[in-house]
Enzyme design. Sequence first.
Site, PDB file in Angstrom:
ATOM      1  N   GLY A  58      30.424  53.799   5.759  1.00  0.00           N
ATOM      2  CA  GLY A  58      31.377  54.937   5.693  1.00  0.00           C
ATOM      3  C   GLY A  58      31.246  55.849   4.322  1.00  0.00           C
ATOM      4  O   GLY A  58      30.554  55.104   3.385  1.00  0.00           O
ATOM      5  N   CYS A  85      26.171  48.447   5.221  1.00  0.00           N
ATOM      6  CA  CYS A  85      26.482  49.426   4.208  1.00  0.00           C
ATOM      7  C   CYS A  85      28.017  49.065   3.601  1.00  0.00           C
ATOM      8  O   CYS A  85      28.154  48.197   2.955  1.00  0.00           O
ATOM      9  CB  CYS A  85      26.120  50.675   4.652  1.00  0.00           C
ATOM     10  SG  CYS A  85      25.953  51.861   3.257  1.00  0.00           S
ATOM     11  N   TYR A  86      28.711  49.964   3.838  1.00  0.00           N
ATOM     12  CA  TYR A  86      30.388  50.018   3.574  1.00  0.00           C
ATOM     13  C   TYR A  86      30.726  48.603   3.950  1.00  0.00           C
ATOM     14  O   TYR A  86      31.638  47.919   3.347  1.00  0.00           O
ATOM     15  CB  TYR A  86      31.258  51.050   4.118  1.00  0.00           C
ATOM     16  CG  TYR A  86      32.516  51.200   3.804  1.00  0.00           C
ATOM     17  CD1 TYR A  86      33.106  51.935   2.849  1.00  0.00           C
ATOM     18  CD2 TYR A  86      33.364  50.299   4.452  1.00  0.00           C
ATOM     19  CE1 TYR A  86      34.160  51.899   2.178  1.00  0.00           C
ATOM     20  CE2 TYR A  86      34.817  50.372   4.036  1.00  0.00           C
ATOM     21  CZ  TYR A  86      35.198  51.171   3.030  1.00  0.00           C
ATOM     22  OH  TYR A  86      36.632  51.357   2.563  1.00  0.00           O
ATOM     23  N   HIS A 186      20.416  50.140   6.973  1.00  0.00           N
ATOM     24  CA  HIS A 186      20.967  50.694   8.463  1.00  0.00           C
ATOM     25  C   HIS A 186      19.955  50.122   9.261  1.00  0.00           C
ATOM     26  O   HIS A 186      18.986  51.009   9.469  1.00  0.00           O
ATOM     27  CB  HIS A 186      21.250  52.189   8.258  1.00  0.00           C
ATOM     28  CG  HIS A 186      22.506  52.559   7.441  1.00  0.00           C
ATOM     29  ND1 HIS A 186      23.871  52.848   8.109  1.00  0.00           N
ATOM     30  CD2 HIS A 186      22.759  53.001   6.120  1.00  0.00           C
ATOM     31  CE1 HIS A 186      24.700  53.221   7.007  1.00  0.00           C
ATOM     32  NE2 HIS A 186      23.922  53.496   6.115  1.00  0.00           N
ATOM     33  N   GLU A 188      20.440  50.109  12.393  1.00  0.00           N
ATOM     34  CA  GLU A 188      20.726  50.969  13.373  1.00  0.00           C
ATOM     35  C   GLU A 188      20.029  52.193  13.686  1.00  0.00           C
ATOM     36  O   GLU A 188      19.991  52.707  14.483  1.00  0.00           O
ATOM     37  CB  GLU A 188      22.421  51.345  13.852  1.00  0.00           C
ATOM     38  CG  GLU A 188      22.996  52.296  12.800  1.00  0.00           C
ATOM     39  CD  GLU A 188      23.245  51.594  11.449  1.00  0.00           C
ATOM     40  OE1 GLU A 188      22.872  50.629  10.813  1.00  0.00           O
ATOM     41  OE2 GLU A 188      24.410  52.163  10.575  1.00  0.00           O
ATOM     42  N   SER A 240      24.630  77.774  26.712  1.00  0.00           N
ATOM     43  CA  SER A 240      24.058  78.480  25.423  1.00  0.00           C
ATOM     44  C   SER A 240      22.378  78.585  25.886  1.00  0.00           C
ATOM     45  O   SER A 240      21.718  79.545  25.242  1.00  0.00           O
ATOM     46  CB  SER A 240      23.947  77.525  24.286  1.00  0.00           C
ATOM     47  OG  SER A 240      23.211  76.437  24.341  1.00  0.00           O
ATOM     48  N   GLY A 241      21.866  77.839  26.571  1.00  0.00           N
ATOM     49  CA  GLY A 241      20.728  77.929  27.037  1.00  0.00           C
ATOM     50  C   GLY A 241      19.759  76.637  26.546  1.00  0.00           C
ATOM     51  O   GLY A 241      18.711  76.383  26.868  1.00  0.00           O
ATOM     52  N   GLY A 242      20.281  75.787  25.725  1.00  0.00           N
ATOM     53  CA  GLY A 242      19.914  74.625  25.208  1.00  0.00           C
ATOM     54  C   GLY A 242      19.713  73.286  26.373  1.00  0.00           C
ATOM     55  O   GLY A 242      20.468  73.864  27.286  1.00  0.00           O
ATOM     56  N   VAL A 243      19.232  72.405  25.983  1.00  0.00           N
ATOM     57  CA  VAL A 243      19.036  71.158  26.783  1.00  0.00           C
ATOM     58  C   VAL A 243      20.526  71.077  27.487  1.00  0.00           C
ATOM     59  O   VAL A 243      20.840  70.691  28.222  1.00  0.00           O
ATOM     60  CB  VAL A 243      18.123  70.016  26.126  1.00  0.00           C
ATOM     61  CG1 VAL A 243      18.149  68.826  27.312  1.00  0.00           C
ATOM     62  CG2 VAL A 243      17.061  70.626  25.959  1.00  0.00           C
ATOM     63  N   ASP A 244      21.477  70.360  26.106  1.00  0.00           N
ATOM     64  CA  ASP A 244      22.642  70.034  26.490  1.00  0.00           C
ATOM     65  C   ASP A 244      23.338  70.695  27.421  1.00  0.00           C
ATOM     66  O   ASP A 244      24.115  70.462  28.254  1.00  0.00           O
ATOM     67  CB  ASP A 244      23.496  69.597  25.257  1.00  0.00           C
ATOM     68  CG  ASP A 244      22.414  69.215  24.138  1.00  0.00           C
ATOM     69  OD1 ASP A 244      21.558  68.311  24.581  1.00  0.00           O
ATOM     70  OD2 ASP A 244      22.841  69.382  22.886  1.00  0.00           O
ATOM     71  N   SER A 245      23.529  72.009  27.205  1.00  0.00           N
ATOM     72  CA  SER A 245      24.488  72.900  27.989  1.00  0.00           C
ATOM     73  C   SER A 245      24.158  73.069  29.401  1.00  0.00           C
ATOM     74  O   SER A 245      24.519  73.189  30.200  1.00  0.00           O
ATOM     75  CB  SER A 245      24.989  74.315  27.420  1.00  0.00           C
ATOM     76  OG  SER A 245      23.526  74.998  26.837  1.00  0.00           O
ATOM     77  N   LYS A 391      20.543  62.848  22.520  1.00  0.00           N
ATOM     78  CA  LYS A 391      19.625  64.101  23.249  1.00  0.00           C
ATOM     79  C   LYS A 391      18.896  63.147  24.323  1.00  0.00           C
ATOM     80  O   LYS A 391      18.564  63.729  25.399  1.00  0.00           O
ATOM     81  CB  LYS A 391      18.954  64.623  22.067  1.00  0.00           C
ATOM     82  CG  LYS A 391      18.085  65.716  22.472  1.00  0.00           C
ATOM     83  CD  LYS A 391      18.624  66.677  22.944  1.00  0.00           C
ATOM     84  CE  LYS A 391      19.172  67.533  21.817  1.00  0.00           C
ATOM     85  NZ  LYS A 391      19.994  68.874  22.270  1.00  0.00           N
TER      86      LYS A 391
END
Length: 617
Positions: A58, A85-86, A186, A188, A240-245, A391
């Site tokens: 954090g 970490c924190y 970290h 992770e 938007s045209g990206g992979v996600d949308s 992603k």
Amino acid sequence: MQNKSRQQIAILDFGSQYTHLISRRLRDFSVLARIYPPDVKIDILQGENLIGLILSGGPKSVYDKTAIKYTNAIFDLKVPILGLCYGHQLIGQHFGGKVKSGKISEYGFAKLKIKNLKLNKNLKLKIKNYNASLFNKLPYNMRVWMSHGDSVVKAPAGFDILASTNDCAIAAMGDLSRNIYGLQFHPEVHHTKDKDKILHNFAVKICKARQDWKIDDLLTEIIKDIKKQAKNKKVFMLVSGGVDSSVAFALLEKSLGKKNVIGLHIDSGLMRKNESAQVIQDLAKTGFDDLNVVDASEIFLTRLHGISDPEQKRKIIGETYLDVAEEWFKKNVETIHESSILGQGTIYPDTIETGGTKHADIIKTHHNRIDRIQKMIKQGKVIEPLKNFYKDEVRAIGRKLNLSRHLLNRHPFPGPGLGIRVLCSESKINALKLPKLKLKKTALNCQILPIKSVGVQGDSRTYAYPLAVWGINNWNKLEKISTDLTNKYRNINRVIKVCWIRSEGMPKFQCKPNTYLTKERLNLLREINDILEQEIRKAKIYDKIWQFPVILVPLTLNGGESIILRPVESREAMTANFYKMSKSVLTKITYQIAKFTKIDAVFYDVTNKPPATIEWE
Ligand code: XMP
């Protein structure tokens, strides 16, 4: 997932940029993990079949007045605990150790030396535990990922120091009899070179997780959720045209039927070359052939004129998307139902970097997380089927939906597009406060540049200067310089290597004042970006690079501007390291850019994330 009897590991979120990533890692080992606020009521945790507890990192200090409130009784739950970490510092403080702000902050790679407890005669009794502990089957020397300013300087009674780095004496500690561990680094993030074994050891060896959580039916679960949330409402989806949308649009149409989803692609003028046409074509190939398109480039450019602050640019772009969409839907859709909802392709990193969890800092306002959208989210007017995924998971879902390989494997592209890759400057440039660079050898040729970029250090946002260095070509040497200098000097958050300059002798870069977003600058960057994409495809390294931002900056030598190359390797964008390109490809690329008479210099960003972010703004 809501099965009460199912074993789970609870993660308490102290605001780390990586909290969600911990749950993602555990998901990879088929272990269910749920995220809770640090002040969670203890009976909630007691009501679950809890087998372990992880305390996240954090941005705060555990000894600060503003330190995050947590439920003290978590330490009496009698399950194994791992602090990161924190979380590590909190364990240190809670059990009577000492936490202090370190003389040196560590951001980026560090070499971890694991102590061999087996060799310590006094610890004979602990040998059995040690073999089943966090570092089981790991080498004694390992590269780990650090991002901290504070450190545990005295371990609590009963805790052994398990590992150190050069700058951090207590990089790992543990009370092996009670199974309570703390790690300053970290595990992770995948830059910690343990192949996820530390978290695996914690979950499987220490917490004895059965590994019975399956993600095979992920798609079925998502579709069920979409149907439940959308009910009979119409969804207006911004693509938007990206992979996600694109994946989110396909998912919504598959779940709700085409007639209930109206997809709109807004050409903001901030897209890559031929992008809009390409997106429509790619989606149509797999049957998603009803995407609407509107050209709104003029309005975006008008609103962005005279703006140089990155956050302001991001907010204007987000607002303009919404305004254009609202107007289009009003004009083109016969009835807008009161109950219509907005669909977005938001994925997890978009949420967290916008300070999306209670204690997280705002690193950048993502275009789909501006205030207006946040309000709509609170009113239940937004549907984001991918908001809990990364992603690579989104790409896997896209593959299940048979979306084209070309669309899914394209490098990620941010919603605000080239708008945040064309840096701007105002007329008045504040004088730079140069830190006194004390380098062991005076041989380093460098200049702090009169521009700024965004970074992330110790879970907090930075807006600081890049340092340009020249005369060094070895990537490993550059990486070390970059890590050392950004750790040491707070006002440097990036190091960039000079690849080529249109000048003789020692360059002195100036910032070109009054430089804003214009059609000409966008076209220049679009062309250069396109040529580079072709070059890296030819060199067969496109798929090895995770993302390759190319940035136009108002740094001048002879009246022109400069280009910064920022290819990175990453798994889920939360951390990244710069891509070490072969000399021959880099020479070809630089040669191509040097042909543009408006370009005075080419730089290569040699900074990892953290301390820099992937994008410059
Ligand atoms: P940073 O620069 O924060 O970026 O390291 C992490 C990833 O997020 C992308 N990015 C965005 N994506 N809307 C998006 O859809 C945004 O506003 C946005 N800002 C950054 C960035 O390209 C990288 O992949």
